[in-house]
Write an enzyme that holds these catalytic residues in place. Sequence first.
Site, PDB file in Angstrom:
ATOM      1  N   VAL A  23       0.851  -1.194   0.000  1.00 17.36           N
ATOM      2  CA  VAL A  23       0.000   0.000   0.000  1.00 17.36           C
ATOM      3  C   VAL A  23       0.887   1.245   0.000  1.00 17.36           C
ATOM      4  O   VAL A  23       0.547   2.266  -0.579  1.00 17.36           O
ATOM      5  CB  VAL A  23      -0.996   0.004   1.193  1.00 17.36           C
ATOM      6  CG1 VAL A  23      -0.269   0.106   2.529  1.00 17.36           C
ATOM      7  CG2 VAL A  23      -1.978   1.156   1.081  1.00 17.36           C
ATOM      8  N   GLY A  24       2.045   1.135   0.643  1.00 12.44           N
ATOM      9  CA  GLY A  24       2.984   2.269   0.690  1.00 12.44           C
ATOM     10  C   GLY A  24       3.698   2.400  -0.645  1.00 12.44           C
ATOM     11  O   GLY A  24       3.934   1.405  -1.338  1.00 12.44           O
ATOM     12  N   ARG A  59       5.453   4.047   8.438  1.00 13.68           N
ATOM     13  CA  ARG A  59       6.815   3.966   7.911  1.00 13.68           C
ATOM     14  C   ARG A  59       7.774   4.557   8.937  1.00 13.68           C
ATOM     15  O   ARG A  59       7.464   5.577   9.582  1.00 13.68           O
ATOM     16  CB  ARG A  59       6.944   4.765   6.607  1.00 13.68           C
ATOM     17  CG  ARG A  59       6.358   4.089   5.382  1.00 13.68           C
ATOM     18  CD  ARG A  59       7.154   2.845   4.976  1.00 13.68           C
ATOM     19  NE  ARG A  59       6.643   2.213   3.767  1.00 13.68           N
ATOM     20  CZ  ARG A  59       5.731   1.246   3.748  1.00 13.68           C
ATOM     21  NH1 ARG A  59       5.227   0.769   4.876  1.00 13.68           N
ATOM     22  NH2 ARG A  59       5.340   0.721   2.595  1.00 13.68           N
ATOM     23  N   GLU A 119      15.597  -0.724   7.818  1.00 14.48           N
ATOM     24  CA  GLU A 119      15.024  -2.051   8.049  1.00 14.48           C
ATOM     25  C   GLU A 119      15.888  -3.076   7.326  1.00 14.48           C
ATOM     26  O   GLU A 119      16.139  -2.877   6.135  1.00 14.48           O
ATOM     27  CB  GLU A 119      13.581  -2.112   7.535  1.00 14.48           C
ATOM     28  CG  GLU A 119      12.650  -1.274   8.384  1.00 14.48           C
ATOM     29  CD  GLU A 119      11.187  -1.326   7.943  1.00 14.48           C
ATOM     30  OE1 GLU A 119      10.879  -2.092   7.009  1.00 14.48           O
ATOM     31  OE2 GLU A 119      10.375  -0.608   8.520  1.00 14.48           O
ATOM     32  N   HIS A 124       8.470  -5.192  10.904  1.00 16.38           N
ATOM     33  CA  HIS A 124       7.581  -4.815   9.795  1.00 16.38           C
ATOM     34  C   HIS A 124       6.670  -5.976   9.366  1.00 16.38           C
ATOM     35  O   HIS A 124       6.762  -6.479   8.247  1.00 16.38           O
ATOM     36  CB  HIS A 124       8.418  -4.315   8.597  1.00 16.38           C
ATOM     37  CG  HIS A 124       7.611  -3.471   7.643  1.00 16.38           C
ATOM     38  ND1 HIS A 124       8.177  -2.490   6.863  1.00 16.38           N
ATOM     39  CD2 HIS A 124       6.298  -3.461   7.331  1.00 16.38           C
ATOM     40  CE1 HIS A 124       7.239  -1.917   6.126  1.00 16.38           C
ATOM     41  NE2 HIS A 124       6.088  -2.501   6.388  1.00 16.38           N
ATOM     42  N   ILE A 125       5.777  -6.349  10.295  1.00 11.01           N
ATOM     43  CA  ILE A 125       4.907  -7.506  10.017  1.00 11.01           C
ATOM     44  C   ILE A 125       3.417  -7.146  10.016  1.00 11.01           C
ATOM     45  O   ILE A 125       2.564  -8.031  10.060  1.00 11.01           O
ATOM     46  CB  ILE A 125       5.139  -8.645  11.039  1.00 11.01           C
ATOM     47  CG1 ILE A 125       4.948  -8.134  12.484  1.00 11.01           C
ATOM     48  CG2 ILE A 125       6.500  -9.282  10.865  1.00 11.01           C
ATOM     49  CD1 ILE A 125       4.757  -9.243  13.500  1.00 11.01           C
TER      50      ILE A 125
HETATM   51  O1  LIG Z   1       2.106  -2.596   2.041  1.00  8.07           O
HETATM   52  C1  LIG Z   1       2.884  -1.896   2.674  1.00  8.07           C
HETATM   53  O2  LIG Z   1       3.135  -0.727   2.360  1.00  8.07           O
HETATM   54  C2  LIG Z   1       3.568  -2.453   3.816  1.00  8.07           C
HETATM   55  O3  LIG Z   1       4.177  -1.772   4.569  1.00  8.07           O
HETATM   56  C3  LIG Z   1       3.470  -3.919   4.013  1.00  8.07           C
HETATM   57  O4  LIG Z   1       2.648  -4.159   5.058  1.00  8.07           O
END
Ligand SMILES: O=C(O)C(=O)CO
Length: 437
Positions: free
Chosen positions: A192-193, A354, A383, A402-403
């Site tokens: 998504v980021g 983030r 990370e 980051h889970i």
């Molecule tokens: O999808 C994203 O941006 C993540 O950080 C994964 O969870």
Amino acid sequence: MSPLRLNLPADTHRSMYIHTPLPSYWSNRSPLCTSPLNSWQKQRTQTHREGARVPKSPISAPIFSLLQHSSAQDLSLEMWYGRVALRRLQRIAVAPLSVGSSLTRAAQREMSSLPRVYITRQIPPEGLRILRESGQVQFDIWDSDDVPVPRKELLKKVKGVDGLVCVLTEKIDAELLDAAGPNLKVLSTMSVGFDHLSLEELKKRRIRVGYTPDVLTDAVAELTVALLLTTSRRLVEATHEAKTGGWGTWRTLWLCGYELANSTVGILGLGRIGVAIAERLKPFKVKKFIYTDVAPRPELARMIDAEYVSMDELARQSDFLAVCCALTPETKEICNKDLFSKMKNTSIFINTSRGGVVHQEDLYEALSSGQIAGAGLDVTVPEPLPTSHPLFTLKNCVILPHIASASYTTRNAMSALAANNLLLGLKGEPMIKELKL
Ligand SMILES: O=C(O)C(=O)CO
């Protein structure tokens, strides 16, 4: 290893040169790891012995049919169900298949005219299945889950591709886009980021960009609540004490934390995920939700009865402050000593967006000086965060690797959405989730 002869189903030629890896994370990494594949294997072994119906495989159907039609039938049952067989079949699945020569040439011609796609990481099976079954693309993949593709290799592999599927560890910048060249029309990120993407460069080259919002909202919200409670109720410290002999008699103020009941929860950046977090926290009897953003977001705010406040007020009022904003040049290190100094010394800071939105040295100061009570971080800079990082020395800081979106369902859904976005983009159709550049 001698090549295994495969009896291919009639339509297998469509995916003949498409690598079809069986992701290693569905296989048994340790005796304690129960993946869907493991439990399916166990059930299959049991039900086979009992003559009962075999449950549906978590392996995507084409891989399974490939496996069924392979000479794995010749392998002993024990091997077939064992780890060795799995590894062997994995090798078969990624190898170019050897079939009748005329079919090979015809298929080769057909395949070589399909758009070329590079996938920068092993993605969960659903996305691979969609790509393979589409018959629309030929793809090459960095066949590893735990090691990112080296930059040099990536720059080499993207040369001339029409589409690219990436994850958040790959920096998609001018250098990479130049290396790919003018054929590249579609980028699909399984995230998504999009702070790893140089949107300006993509826009300049008219490359369309797909991403994967929504499908991960539940998983991220769940994890955020888990991290919040873990931090506020000091669960990591508590289990450590219990395990290492620190658990003496019951004590009146030992390992006390902070409760959600009657609290004010602040959300920095109200979007789908912020709303989903608030919805989950409400039953804990939160007194008030507040949020800040670049502007009020009344439609979302109404869903959780949240009040729009300034950044200063967010800091001052929040007993729990959850960061849910995207990382942009405007939000970079927005959580800094200015913010922490206005927070209550009983407040808990949570970040599942983030790492870059936090000034980590300032956070360390705020935590170690008692300016704030605790922090739960699922994201950091860099990370992975080196194990020698000072934040790891703090008892009041809980750090996860980051889970937030890491559930089988969600990662498979992200993989499927990334694959569908890519295919639609390559066909020139609107993607399911496309970034407006
Ligand atoms: O999808 C994203 O941006 C993540 O950080 C994964 O969870």
